[in-house]
Write a protein that holds these residues in place. Sequence first.
Motif, PDB file in Angstrom:
ATOM      1  N   LYS A 135       0.294  -1.114   0.085  1.00  0.00           N
ATOM      2  CA  LYS A 135       0.233  -0.172   0.201  1.00  0.00           C
ATOM      3  C   LYS A 135       0.977   1.087   0.000  1.00  0.00           C
ATOM      4  O   LYS A 135       0.458   2.090  -0.385  1.00  0.00           O
ATOM      5  CB  LYS A 135      -0.837   0.303   1.409  1.00  0.00           C
ATOM      6  CG  LYS A 135      -1.950   0.915   1.038  1.00  0.00           C
ATOM      7  CD  LYS A 135      -2.465   1.119   2.567  1.00  0.00           C
ATOM      8  CE  LYS A 135      -3.802  -0.387   2.946  1.00  0.00           C
ATOM      9  NZ  LYS A 135      -4.666  -0.001   3.553  1.00  0.00           N
ATOM     10  N   LYS A 136       1.566   1.362   0.758  1.00  0.00           N
ATOM     11  CA  LYS A 136       2.878   2.645   0.836  1.00  0.00           C
ATOM     12  C   LYS A 136       3.646   2.784   0.146  1.00  0.00           C
ATOM     13  O   LYS A 136       4.218   3.635  -0.982  1.00  0.00           O
ATOM     14  CB  LYS A 136       3.521   2.495   2.431  1.00  0.00           C
ATOM     15  CG  LYS A 136       2.710   2.470   3.359  1.00  0.00           C
ATOM     16  CD  LYS A 136       3.033   3.985   3.659  1.00  0.00           C
ATOM     17  CE  LYS A 136       1.435   3.886   4.820  1.00  0.00           C
ATOM     18  NZ  LYS A 136       1.361   5.480   5.165  1.00  0.00           N
ATOM     19  N   VAL A 137       4.103   1.151  -1.188  1.00  0.00           N
ATOM     20  CA  VAL A 137       5.350   1.533  -1.845  1.00  0.00           C
ATOM     21  C   VAL A 137       4.670   1.354  -3.327  1.00  0.00           C
ATOM     22  O   VAL A 137       3.956   0.446  -4.053  1.00  0.00           O
ATOM     23  CB  VAL A 137       6.285  -0.151  -1.482  1.00  0.00           C
ATOM     24  CG1 VAL A 137       7.682   0.509  -2.787  1.00  0.00           C
ATOM     25  CG2 VAL A 137       6.986   0.449  -0.106  1.00  0.00           C
ATOM     26  N   ARG A 138       5.313   2.569  -4.268  1.00  0.00           N
ATOM     27  CA  ARG A 138       5.058   2.376  -5.167  1.00  0.00           C
ATOM     28  C   ARG A 138       6.117   1.786  -6.539  1.00  0.00           C
ATOM     29  O   ARG A 138       7.183   2.261  -5.825  1.00  0.00           O
ATOM     30  CB  ARG A 138       4.978   3.824  -6.004  1.00  0.00           C
ATOM     31  CG  ARG A 138       3.601   4.108  -5.607  1.00  0.00           C
ATOM     32  CD  ARG A 138       2.683   5.485  -5.633  1.00  0.00           C
ATOM     33  NE  ARG A 138       3.736   6.540  -5.149  1.00  0.00           N
ATOM     34  CZ  ARG A 138       4.865   7.266  -5.646  1.00  0.00           C
ATOM     35  NH1 ARG A 138       4.847   7.724  -6.630  1.00  0.00           N
ATOM     36  NH2 ARG A 138       5.330   8.718  -5.160  1.00  0.00           N
ATOM     37  N   LEU A 139       5.869   0.974  -6.977  1.00  0.00           N
ATOM     38  CA  LEU A 139       7.094   0.396  -8.493  1.00  0.00           C
ATOM     39  C   LEU A 139       7.175   1.896  -9.076  1.00  0.00           C
ATOM     40  O   LEU A 139       6.869   2.623  -9.009  1.00  0.00           O
ATOM     41  CB  LEU A 139       7.016  -0.423  -9.003  1.00  0.00           C
ATOM     42  CG  LEU A 139       6.331  -1.960  -8.469  1.00  0.00           C
ATOM     43  CD1 LEU A 139       5.348  -3.216  -9.490  1.00  0.00           C
ATOM     44  CD2 LEU A 139       7.853  -2.370  -7.584  1.00  0.00           C
ATOM     45  N   ARG A 140       9.395   1.717  -8.969  1.00  0.00           N
ATOM     46  CA  ARG A 140       9.522   2.838  -9.796  1.00  0.00           C
ATOM     47  C   ARG A 140       8.653   2.339 -11.607  1.00  0.00           C
ATOM     48  O   ARG A 140       9.656   1.506 -11.553  1.00  0.00           O
ATOM     49  CB  ARG A 140      11.165   2.998 -10.331  1.00  0.00           C
ATOM     50  CG  ARG A 140      10.981   3.502  -8.778  1.00  0.00           C
ATOM     51  CD  ARG A 140      13.063   3.070  -8.281  1.00  0.00           C
ATOM     52  NE  ARG A 140      13.165   3.304  -7.149  1.00  0.00           N
ATOM     53  CZ  ARG A 140      14.805   3.645  -7.195  1.00  0.00           C
ATOM     54  NH1 ARG A 140      15.683   2.608  -7.497  1.00  0.00           N
ATOM     55  NH2 ARG A 140      14.491   3.716  -5.472  1.00  0.00           N
ATOM     56  N   GLN A 141       8.569   3.526 -12.675  1.00  0.00           N
ATOM     57  CA  GLN A 141       7.930   3.245 -13.610  1.00  0.00           C
ATOM     58  C   GLN A 141       9.290   4.650 -14.700  1.00  0.00           C
ATOM     59  O   GLN A 141       8.874   5.797 -14.143  1.00  0.00           O
ATOM     60  CB  GLN A 141       6.675   4.173 -13.360  1.00  0.00           C
ATOM     61  CG  GLN A 141       5.478   3.264 -12.357  1.00  0.00           C
ATOM     62  CD  GLN A 141       5.596   1.633 -13.333  1.00  0.00           C
ATOM     63  OE1 GLN A 141       5.732   1.639 -14.726  1.00  0.00           O
ATOM     64  NE2 GLN A 141       5.026   0.868 -12.619  1.00  0.00           N
ATOM     65  N   PHE A 142       9.441   3.654 -15.213  1.00  0.00           N
ATOM     66  CA  PHE A 142      10.655   4.317 -15.996  1.00  0.00           C
ATOM     67  C   PHE A 142      10.180   3.646 -17.068  1.00  0.00           C
ATOM     68  O   PHE A 142       9.702   3.156 -17.975  1.00  0.00           O
ATOM     69  CB  PHE A 142      11.985   3.782 -16.061  1.00  0.00           C
ATOM     70  CG  PHE A 142      12.760   4.395 -14.950  1.00  0.00           C
ATOM     71  CD1 PHE A 142      13.460   5.143 -14.437  1.00  0.00           C
ATOM     72  CD2 PHE A 142      12.645   2.759 -13.663  1.00  0.00           C
ATOM     73  CE1 PHE A 142      13.738   5.571 -13.186  1.00  0.00           C
ATOM     74  CE2 PHE A 142      13.183   3.379 -12.300  1.00  0.00           C
ATOM     75  CZ  PHE A 142      13.967   4.249 -12.679  1.00  0.00           C
ATOM     76  N   LYS A 143       9.914   5.611 -18.422  1.00  0.00           N
ATOM     77  CA  LYS A 143       9.620   4.970 -19.574  1.00  0.00           C
ATOM     78  C   LYS A 143      10.760   5.520 -20.751  1.00  0.00           C
ATOM     79  O   LYS A 143      12.260   6.037 -20.281  1.00  0.00           O
ATOM     80  CB  LYS A 143       8.982   6.363 -19.359  1.00  0.00           C
ATOM     81  CG  LYS A 143       7.223   6.319 -19.336  1.00  0.00           C
ATOM     82  CD  LYS A 143       6.947   7.540 -19.568  1.00  0.00           C
ATOM     83  CE  LYS A 143       5.660   7.328 -18.390  1.00  0.00           C
ATOM     84  NZ  LYS A 143       5.112   7.912 -17.350  1.00  0.00           N
ATOM     85  N   PRO A 144      10.593   5.050 -22.075  1.00  0.00           N
ATOM     86  CA  PRO A 144      12.462   5.353 -22.723  1.00  0.00           C
ATOM     87  C   PRO A 144      12.786   7.023 -23.206  1.00  0.00           C
ATOM     88  O   PRO A 144      11.130   7.415 -22.863  1.00  0.00           O
ATOM     89  CB  PRO A 144      11.768   4.406 -24.353  1.00  0.00           C
ATOM     90  CG  PRO A 144      10.844   3.066 -23.478  1.00  0.00           C
ATOM     91  CD  PRO A 144       9.578   4.263 -21.997  1.00  0.00           C
TER      92      PRO A 144
END
Length: 155
Positions: A84-93
């Motif tokens: 609930k607290k942690v968000r995954l790191r989202q990287f884009k090209p």
Amino acid sequence: MNGAVEAANKNIKRILWKMIDNYRHWHKKLPLALLGYRTTVRTSTGATPYLLVYGTEAVLLAERMNAVCRGQLYQNRMAKAFNKKVRLRQFKPGQLVLKRIFPHQNEAKGNFTPNWQGPYMVHRVLTGGALILAEMDGEVWPKSINADAVRRYYV
């Protein structure tokens, strides 16, 4: 001595009568009756016969299963709170990132060297949190890197 044996047999017999429905199948319930008798505290000694023989308390299967279930419930609750607290790191090209310098790499030469190097450009995002990076001049790295080892580069 025979009196003590007869008293024990009488108690086991009483336990068996409470457990069985049909008197012909008493032998199927005997191991459970003996386990119950051996794990019950005696008032004369203040201990169970199992403890006196083996030197440790018996751990029943129901107690073990209960402990396993409680541990599983605790793990599920902690995982839910963490997710609930942690968000995954989202990287884009095309996004600019910095790459972490780990102590075992050649770039880590001392205490006062920087911990991050870059900027690099995200060339491709792979499944499972892996990234393929590219230099700023467009040269693509042959190996992928874990997304935990990079962070966003803010200009």
